[in-house]
Design an enzyme around this catalytic site. Structure first.
Site, PDB file in Angstrom:
ATOM      1  N   ASP A 103       0.840  -1.110  -0.009  1.00 36.28           N
ATOM      2  CA  ASP A 103      -0.027  -0.008   0.170  1.00 36.28           C
ATOM      3  C   ASP A 103       1.025   1.306   0.058  1.00 36.28           C
ATOM      4  OD1 ASP A 103       0.275  -1.349   2.781  1.00 36.28           O
ATOM      5  OD2 ASP A 103      -0.079   0.887   3.200  1.00 36.28           O
ATOM      6  N   ASN A 130       6.735   1.011   7.477  1.00 38.14           N
ATOM      7  CA  ASN A 130       7.387   0.207   8.247  1.00 38.14           C
ATOM      8  C   ASN A 130       7.881  -1.183   7.378  1.00 38.14           C
ATOM      9  OD1 ASN A 130       7.619   2.036  10.096  1.00 38.14           O
ATOM     10  ND2 ASN A 130       5.746   1.390  10.990  1.00 38.14           N
TER      11      ASN A 130
END
Length: 203
Positions: free
Chosen positions: A96, A117
């Protein structure tokens, strides 16, 4: 150069289904189905769900959904690459991207994690020479919302309808990337879809 490992990022568990952060899982599930890949198999040693398919006249390609949670996505990828002797250059990571609008797709072979992350962890465990397949989820709204709350939130009903409409485009772009390689495929993929594209999800 050919690809041997396609990774979709996300978080395991039913509570994370349909969340923005799990669009990588969602696309890979649909891609596996379209390609007639083998059933997903949980591999505890490699810490992921694995599937495999063999493109026509080509070597087998592994599909991976890491089960290590997003922030440690690189753990599973590193193990799979080591076990099957797959270099980072032959890896595609689907994930994403908040800096792209819903329905947009962009491919790159370099670049920083951009606050993602999962990407940070992957780059810390294997060389950052893997190919990035970014799927737009749009900017967070309202702006005061934390990034974590936004990406772990579920798509609205309206956005789910759009995601369904765009899914064929995502799958076509991923298939093109695998068949043509990054340099050639990026010419076609890295453009914003026109108005008609946005309505029907076609290239």
């Amino acid at each position: 150069m050919s690809y041997r490992l396609i990774v979709g990022l996300g978080n395991p568990g039913s509570e994370y289904k349909q969340t923005r952060h799990n669009i990588g899982f969602q696309v890979l599930d649909n891609f596996a189905s379209k390609q007639g890949a083998s059933a997903w198999s949980k591999n505890r040693n490699l810490k992921g769900d694995l599937s495999v398919f063999v493109p026509e006249l080509d070597a087998k390609i592994y599909l991976l959904k890491p089960l290590t949670f997003m922030n440690e996505s690189g753990v599973s990828i590193q193990k799979v690459c080591s076990y099957y002797r797959i270099p980072p250059e032959e890896v595609v990571v689907v994930y994403d991207e908040i800096n792209l609008g819903l329905g947009e797709v962009k491919v790159s072979t370099s670049g920083g994690p951009g606050g993602h992350n999962g990407l940070s962890d992957i780059a810390s465990r294997i060389k950052p020479t893997f190919t990035r397949f970014r799927i737009g989820i749009g900017q967070k709204t309202p702006k005061e919302m934390s990034l974590a709350d936004y990406v772990l939130g579920k798509f609205s009903k309206e956005d789910e309808i759009l995601i369904s409409a765009f899914m064929e485009r995502y799958l076509d772009c991923l298939d093109r990337l695998i068949r043509e390689g990054a340099d050639k495929a990026m010419i076609h993929i890295n453009r914003k879809p026109k108005t008609k594209d946005r309505e029907d999800g076609q290239l």
